[in-house]
Design an enzyme around this catalytic site. Structure first.
Site, PDB file in Angstrom:
ATOM      1  N   LYS A  83       0.809  -1.222   0.000  1.00 43.09           N
ATOM      2  CA  LYS A  83       0.000   0.000   0.000  1.00 43.09           C
ATOM      3  C   LYS A  83       0.846   1.278   0.000  1.00 43.09           C
ATOM      4  O   LYS A  83       0.445   2.301  -0.529  1.00 43.09           O
ATOM      5  CB  LYS A  83      -0.946   0.023   1.200  1.00 43.09           C
ATOM      6  CG  LYS A  83      -2.140  -0.904   1.009  1.00 43.09           C
ATOM      7  CD  LYS A  83      -3.211  -0.629   2.043  1.00 43.09           C
ATOM      8  CE  LYS A  83      -4.462  -1.459   1.792  1.00 43.09           C
ATOM      9  NZ  LYS A  83      -4.256  -2.886   2.112  1.00 43.09           N
TER      10      LYS A  83
ATOM     11  N   GLU B  70      -9.746   7.727   3.900  1.00 34.81           N
ATOM     12  CA  GLU B  70     -10.685   6.902   4.662  1.00 34.81           C
ATOM     13  C   GLU B  70     -10.083   5.513   4.732  1.00 34.81           C
ATOM     14  O   GLU B  70      -9.295   5.103   3.873  1.00 34.81           O
ATOM     15  CB  GLU B  70     -12.070   6.931   4.021  1.00 34.81           C
ATOM     16  CG  GLU B  70     -12.441   5.730   3.195  1.00 34.81           C
ATOM     17  CD  GLU B  70     -11.773   5.706   1.827  1.00 34.81           C
ATOM     18  OE1 GLU B  70     -11.463   4.591   1.375  1.00 34.81           O
ATOM     19  OE2 GLU B  70     -11.543   6.759   1.223  1.00 34.81           O
TER      20      GLU B  70
ATOM     21  N   SER C 201       1.432  -9.884  -1.217  1.00 35.12           N
ATOM     22  CA  SER C 201       1.099  -8.473  -0.992  1.00 35.12           C
ATOM     23  C   SER C 201       1.459  -7.935   0.392  1.00 35.12           C
ATOM     24  O   SER C 201       1.762  -6.760   0.531  1.00 35.12           O
ATOM     25  CB  SER C 201      -0.383  -8.235  -1.274  1.00 35.12           C
ATOM     26  OG  SER C 201      -1.204  -9.073  -0.490  1.00 35.12           O
TER      27      SER C 201
END
Ligand SMILES: *Cc1c(COP(=O)(O)O)cnc(C)c1O
Length: 393
Positions: A89, A111, A377
């Site tokens: 991320k 958010e 990931s």
């Protein structure tokens, strides 16, 4: 570029920007500038430098010998779990914080549901000394206490969304309201390949460093750039978009997308969007999403908080619709089993999102000389309590 966004932000019939008029100036400013900014040499240099020295890129492409022996094929793992903060991320939040700076913004909003994107955003705001407000549903704040603490420690303000179901979609509504009220100084960092154009395309470009590296790393190790298969889990779809990006138009590369089937696709508790979803609009984009016959978004479920999303990004909706990618759904139980297997065969404890991708090794038969790249990931530290409860460790 059949599988990438066109200039209006459409992937086939999916994508676009379906936004309230009040939000149009904000999105339009970004749309008009994002490609120009990304092409600037000083943007590129700073992005590359931070990915290298701060995130720790390139991440290794690791040949998993024991896993390969077990499934009688060649399995390579792209180690996004080794990125700073523990997952892919941060590739995106680094890109967007630089984008915000180039746009002259001095305040960031985001958010978050599970809190992972909130942490990745709070991290880069601390790095740049920029004010950060993260909206989070009141229920999620209670469920994800460690990530709330991380965000606070990093200097972010976590604002609870108190309306509706007090989860992700309510936090998204609060963030959009904030952006409408602060159009000049604020940039909204979206955490996956979702949202109105240009977000899906911009986030995919920031994450495309993953497949960029896979190409040269595979060339070094195997003498060819293209694997036979590239496999990734899909929540909103950003780690998958990054892993597929440079292979989208290479038809000799098979693309596999793995979704969360939760307690079973037809159990009423799942997040298998391709199997259950219909065309609809969510977060300003036309895509596949899980909804009732009268168009209300269905509450998704998965044991992994990061796959617990009722839609997929428009790129993935198009990859499904055009059959460019094969979609496979994996239950909670299978994900947990394969997370444990990876831990014990390779000494790598994966995030539960990632664990879903490993179940494909069992569901599909690969040839002995196939090269199978799985995008790892994220790491499992954040999921330790879920693993403990599940396996009674
Ligand atoms: C957030 C997350 C995901 C799901 O998000 P995508 O946008 O689909 O990549 C997958 N894996 C990990 C480790 C995550 O943190």
């Amino acid at each position: 570029m059949k599988y990438n966004a066109n200039e209006k932000g459409y992937y086939g019939q999916f994508g676009g920007a379906f936004i309230p008029e009040m939000l149009y100036p904000n999105v339009e400013e970004l749309r008009q500038n994002y490609l120009k900014i990304m092409a600037k040499p000083d943007f590129k240099n700073e992005f590359d430098q931070l990915l290298k020295d701060y995130v720790g890129r390139p991440t290794p492409l690791y040949f998993a010998e024991r896993l390969s022996a077990k499934y009688n094929t060649k399995v390579y793992l792209k180690r996004e779990d080794l990125c700073h903060t523990g997952a892919h991320k941060v590739n995106n939040t680094i890109g967007q914080i630089l984008m915000a700076k180039h746009l002259g913004k001095n305040r960031i909003i985001a958010e978050t549901g599970a809190g992972q994107h909130g942490v990745a955003t709070a991290t880069v705001c601390a790095l740049m000394g920029i004010e950060c407000v993260v909206y989070m549903g009141e229920i999620d704040i209670a469920r994800q206490a460690p990530n709330v603490a991380r965000m606070k420690m990093l200097g972010a303000e976590v604002r609870p969304a108190l309306s509706g179901s007090r989860t992700l979609k309510d936090a998204t509504n609060e963030a959009i309201r904030d952006w409408i009220n602060n159009p000049v100084d604020t940039h909204y960092i979206i955490g996956s390949v979702v949202g109105p154009h240009p977000y899906p395309d911009m986030v995919a470009r920031f994450q495309s460093v993953i497949s960029d590296e896979i190409k040269w790393q595979l060339k070094e190790k195997e003498g060819r750039e293209n694997p036979d298969y590239v496999i990734a889990c899909v929540g909103g779809g950003s780690n998958a978009a990054g892993a597929y990006y440079h292979f989208l138009d290479e038809t000799d590369v098979n693309i596999i997308a793995v979704e969360a089937a939760g307690k079973g696709i037809h159990s009423g508790e799942s997040a298998a969007t391709s199997a259950l979803g219909k065309v609809g609009i969510i977060h300003g984009s036309k895509t596949l999403l899980m909804q009732t016959p009268d168009g209300q978004i269905t509450e998704p479920y998965s044991i992994s908080a990061g796959l617990d999303y009722p839609g997929v990004g428009p790129m993935h909706a198009h990859l499904f619709d055009s059959r460019r990618a094969e979609f496979i759904s994996v239950t909670d139980d299978d994900a947990m089993t394969f997370g444990l297997e990876l831990s014990q065969l390779e000494g790598i404890i994966p995030a539960i999102e990632t664990s879903h991708a490993f179940a494909v090794l069992d569901q599909k038969k690969f040839k002995e000389d196939d090269i199978v790249v799985i995008n790892l990931s994220g790491r499992g530290d954040k999921d330790l309590n879920t693993y403990i409860d599940y396996f009674k460790l």
